[in-house]
Structures are given as structure tokens and as C-alpha cells.
Design a protein around this motif. Structure first.
Motif, short mmCIF file in Angstrom:
data_model
loop_
_atom_site.label_atom_id
_atom_site.label_comp_id
_atom_site.label_asym_id
_atom_site.label_seq_id
_atom_site.Cartn_x
_atom_site.Cartn_y
_atom_site.Cartn_z
N GLY A 144 42.85 54.91 48.58
CA GLY A 144 42.40 53.59 48.16
C GLY A 144 43.09 53.13 46.90
N TYR A 145 43.41 54.06 46.02
CA TYR A 145 44.11 53.69 44.79
C TYR A 145 45.55 53.29 45.08
CZ TYR A 145 46.15 54.26 40.15
OH TYR A 145 46.82 54.06 38.97
N ARG A 146 46.16 53.96 46.03
CA ARG A 146 47.55 53.67 46.33
C ARG A 146 47.71 52.41 47.17
NH1 ARG A 146 50.48 59.47 47.71
NH2 ARG A 146 50.50 60.27 45.58
N GLU A 147 46.73 52.11 48.02
CA GLU A 147 46.82 50.93 48.85
C GLU A 147 46.59 49.68 48.01
OE1 GLU A 147 44.16 51.38 52.08
OE2 GLU A 147 45.40 52.83 53.15
N ALA A 148 47.43 48.69 48.18
CA ALA A 148 47.32 47.45 47.43
C ALA A 148 47.14 46.30 48.40
CB ALA A 148 48.57 47.23 46.58
N ASP A 149 46.14 45.47 48.14
CA ASP A 149 45.90 44.30 48.97
C ASP A 149 46.86 43.19 48.56
OD1 ASP A 149 44.08 42.77 50.90
OD2 ASP A 149 44.01 41.53 49.09
N LEU A 150 47.63 42.66 49.52
CA LEU A 150 48.67 41.69 49.20
C LEU A 150 48.07 40.40 48.64
CD1 LEU A 150 51.60 40.83 49.16
CD2 LEU A 150 51.41 40.23 51.59
N GLY A 151 46.99 39.92 49.23
CA GLY A 151 46.37 38.70 48.73
C GLY A 151 45.89 38.84 47.30
N ALA A 152 45.23 39.97 47.01
CA ALA A 152 44.74 40.21 45.65
C ALA A 152 45.90 40.36 44.67
CB ALA A 152 43.86 41.45 45.62
N GLU A 153 46.98 41.03 45.10
CA GLU A 153 48.12 41.21 44.21
C GLU A 153 48.82 39.88 43.93
OE1 GLU A 153 48.95 43.78 42.54
OE2 GLU A 153 47.47 45.10 43.46
#
Length: 412
Positions: free
Chosen positions: A270-279
Motif C-alpha cells: 500500500g505504501y508503494r502503490e500510488a494513486d494517479l488521481g491523488a498524485e
């Protein structure tokens, strides 16, 4: 000129403001030479005019050096230039009196003498204020300089009216110069403080993320580790007594250890996965707060999770590079889907022409290349000319995801 432009673009915003401030002080010294040093020519004999010009040039050099050293002192890079301040305070009245006394012949010797006297005293007093510690000392120095100018002028044979006018002109001109110098230093300090605040904000964001990650790990495995320790002690005691329940306790310890390992992996995933919209939203907010005009074109809706996670890391690294490198004022992010590919490009200005593809001292782009390789993506980064830098990635889409994406775009 091209080398000078590259040298200027390579400076940070605070360094540019400091360079501009320093050369503004030097320009004021040049103005003293141009306005006051050239005044005697045509009004007094040429030999006298040349000597007066050299005298004003020497005084202007002392003013420029004192201002430059005082600026370094204000910025904390050197000690207070006491010797130069004393030298300026000594040479200013001496140069003014010598210049005024040297003008004895010409069409209008009184006017020329008054111009030299008032000009030299005004410039010297204005620059002298920059080398003093407090605003009270600066104000006192300007007042003392104007009063002294009037008193010395009267003692040198000026009429009382001319002496009063000389004191008033020195007060106005020296006060303006002192205010300009002090305000320039204050503005420079404000620019440096803003730059430091931006760096501090970035470090605090990193520290906050580390604290969140540490807190999540503690919440996930802290309790399990405590239970494992207790059950291990219980198993030891049962084994020492020859009780068969010791095996059951060790089996339970094994189960808890595997459960903890699984939960840690979930936290790290979960820490490594990044949500594109949030980023994208976070990058736009951070860049806008830093004074960079950020535009985002395209949408992350409908993209599969692995692609979104990879592109989210691209956006995060690109935003970090825009903040830390160069002097950007505009940043454009574009997302589009074409022929089974997701194309993401980040373009910003304010980058030196000789900048390489990878920021100096960093390995962020290398890490992005490794992440993109896992999903079959490619990365291109480098300057495009005119001070622009572009980072572009292409990530292939699975055929079913591409169809779903196309359907979502045409469905109302």
C-alpha cells in the motif's frame, strides 16, 4: 552572450535576486561617477576637471566596495566591514571638501562646487548607512551626515542659505539611497527565507510520510510481536515441564509470524502503490503553492491499478524534480491514451540548456526506469530547447483495459 545567459539561468531565484541587488549597488556607484564626476567638465579648466573626476571615481570605488562587503555581512557570509565603513566615513567629507575647494575658476564655480560637495556627501552617507547595524543607527547616520554637510559647507564659505539647502539636499538624497539599500537587503532576505521555507516544507512532508509509515507498521505488527513473545515464553515453560501443549503454542507462534509477515507486505504494498488521481491533485497543489503555474490535461479514470500506480510514481518524481531543480514558472502535465498505450508527459520551463537527463546527484529517474520496466513501459527525459525540460513515459495497456477505457470515454 549565450554563455552569460546560461550562467544566469543556472542560478536559483534567490541567487538571481542577490546578484541583481549587488549590481544595483554598483550601478549607483557608476551613477555617481557619471552624474557628479563629469559635472566639472566644461565648467572648470580641463586639468582640474580630470583631477576632480579621478577623485570622484576613487570615492565611488570605496562606496561600491563598502556596499558589497556590507551586503555579505547582512547575509552572514562575512564579518561587519568596520574598516571599510570607517574609510568611507573618512573619505566622504575629505573628498567633498577637496572637490569643492578645487573649483575656483570657471563660468559658475559656486554651482559646480556645490554640486560636487552635495553629490559626494549624499552618495557617501547613503552607502554608509548600509554598513550600520540597526535602523536607528542608519537614521542617525543620515541625519548626522546632513547636519555635518551643512556645518562644513558654512565653514568653507558657503552662505547660510546655501548651507541649509546643502543639508536638506543631502538629507533627501542620502535618505533615499539609504532606504533603497536597506529595502533591497530586506527583500533579498525575504526571498532567501521563502526558498528555505519551501525546502523545509518538502522535508517536513517526507518526515510526515515516514512517521505515517512507521505508525502503520507499529499498529500492524506491534501487537502480534507481543503475542509471539508471550507464547514463546509459555512454550518454553511448557516444554521444560514436559507438557505436550508446548507444540501447540509453537504452532500458534508460527501462524502469528506468517500472519505478521503477510500484514507487513500489505502495508509495504500500500505504501508503494500510488494513486494517479491523488498524485496529480497533490502535484498541482504543491507546485501552485510554490508559485508554479501547473496545468493537468487528461484523466486517470479507467486505467488499471498497476498502470495508475506506476504513473503515480512518475508524477510524484517529476513534481519533486520541478521543485528541486531549475527555476520553473510553468509546468504542464498531459495524459492521453493512444494505440494501446498510456502516454504521460511532464514539461516545465526554467531549466538550463546544458541540463542532462538526470538531475545532479539524484537517482529518481533511474528508479522510475526500473518501475516502468516491470510493466513494459519506456521513459524519455531531457531538455527540449528554450529552457524547457520534458519527461515522457509510455506504458502499454492490456487489450481489455483499453476497450474499457474507450467505452468509458464514449459512454455519457
Amino acid at each position: 552572450m549565450r554563455g552569460a545567459g546560461r550562467w544566469w539561468r543556472g542560478k536559483s531565484t534567490p541567487a538571481k535576486v542577490e546578484t541583481y541587488t549587488r549590481w544595483s549597488f554598483h550601478a549607483l556607484a557608476v551613477a555617481e561617477v557619471a552624474v557628479i564626476g563629469l559635472a566639472p567638465f566644461g565648467s572648470v579648466p580641463r586639468s582640474v576637471a580630470v583631477r576632480l573626476f579621478l577623485l570622484v571615481c576613487g570615492h565611488a570605488v570605496v562606496c561600491a566596495v563598502t556596499a558589497s562587503r556590507a551586503l555579505d555581512w547582512k547575509r552572514g557570509s562575512r564579518e561587519q566591514p568596520v574598516r571599510w565603513v570607517v574609510a568611507l566615513a573618512t573619505t566622504t567629507p575629505a573628498a567633498a571638501v577637496i572637490a569643492a575647494g578645487a573649483v575656483t575658476r570657471g563660468p559658475d564655480p559656486d554651482h559646480v562646487a556645490a554640486t560636487l560637495y552635495v553629490g559626494v556627501v549624499s552618495c557617501g552617507t547613503g552607502f554608509l548607512a548600509l554598513g550600520l547595524r540597526s535602523t536607528r543607527h542608519m537614521s542617525g547616520g543620515v541625519l548626522a551626515g546632513s547636519f555635518g554637510a551643512g556645518a562644513v559647507a558654512f565653514s568653507q564659505g558657503f552662505s547660510w542659505l546655501a548651507s541649509v539647502v546643502s543639508a536638506g539636499v543631502v538629507l533627501l538624497v542620502a535618505g533615499f539611497l539609504a532606504f533603497t539599500c536597506v529595502f533591497s537587503v530586506w527583500l533579498l532576505d525575504a526571498v532567501y527565507e521563502l526558498a528555505e521555507a519551501r525546502d523545509t516544507r518538502a522535508r517536513l512532508a517526507v518526515a510526515e510520510e515516514r512517521l505515517r509509515f512507521g505508525r502503520d507498521l507499529h499498529d500492524v505488527i506491534g501487537r502480534n510481536l507481543a503475542v509471539i513473545a508471550l507464547k514463546s515464553e509459555l512454550a518454553v515453560q511448557l516444554n521444560q515441564r514436559g507438557r505436550p501443549e508446548a507444540v501447540e503454542q509453537m504452532i500458534e507462534v508460527q501462524r502469528l509470524a506468517r500472519e505478521s509477515q503477510r500484514e507487513v507486505r500489505e502495508v509495504v504494498r500500500g505504501y508503494r502503490e500510488a494513486d494517479l488521481g491523488a498524485e496529480l491533485a497533490g502535484a498541482r497543489g504543491v507546485l501552485t503553492a510554490a508559485g508554479i503555474d501547473c496545468t493537468v490535461t487528461g484523466s486517470a479514470a479507467g486505467l488499471p491499478s498497476p498502470v495508475q500506480s506506476t504513473l503515480g510514481w512518475v508524477v510524484r518524481e517529476a513534481a519533486t524534480n520541478v521543485l528541486r531543480h531549475g527555476d520553473a514558472r510553468r509546468c504542464a502535465v498531459l495524459i492521453r491514451v493512444e494505440e494501446g498505450l498510456v502516454v504521460l508527459s511532464v514539461e516545465n520551463d526554467g531549466v538550463p540548456q546544458d541540463a542532462g537527463a538526470r538531475p545532479s546527484g539524484g537517482s529518481g529517474l533511474a528508479g522510475l526506469g526500473e518501475r516502468l520496466a516491470e510493466v513494459g513501459g519506456t521513459l524519455r527525459a531531457g531538455p527540449t530547447g528554450d529552457g524547457l525540460f520534458r519527461l515522457a513515459v509510455e506504458v502499454p495497456l492490456p487489450s481489455d483495459a483499453e476497450a474499457a477505457r474507450s467505452l468509458s470515454e464514449v459512454t455519457p
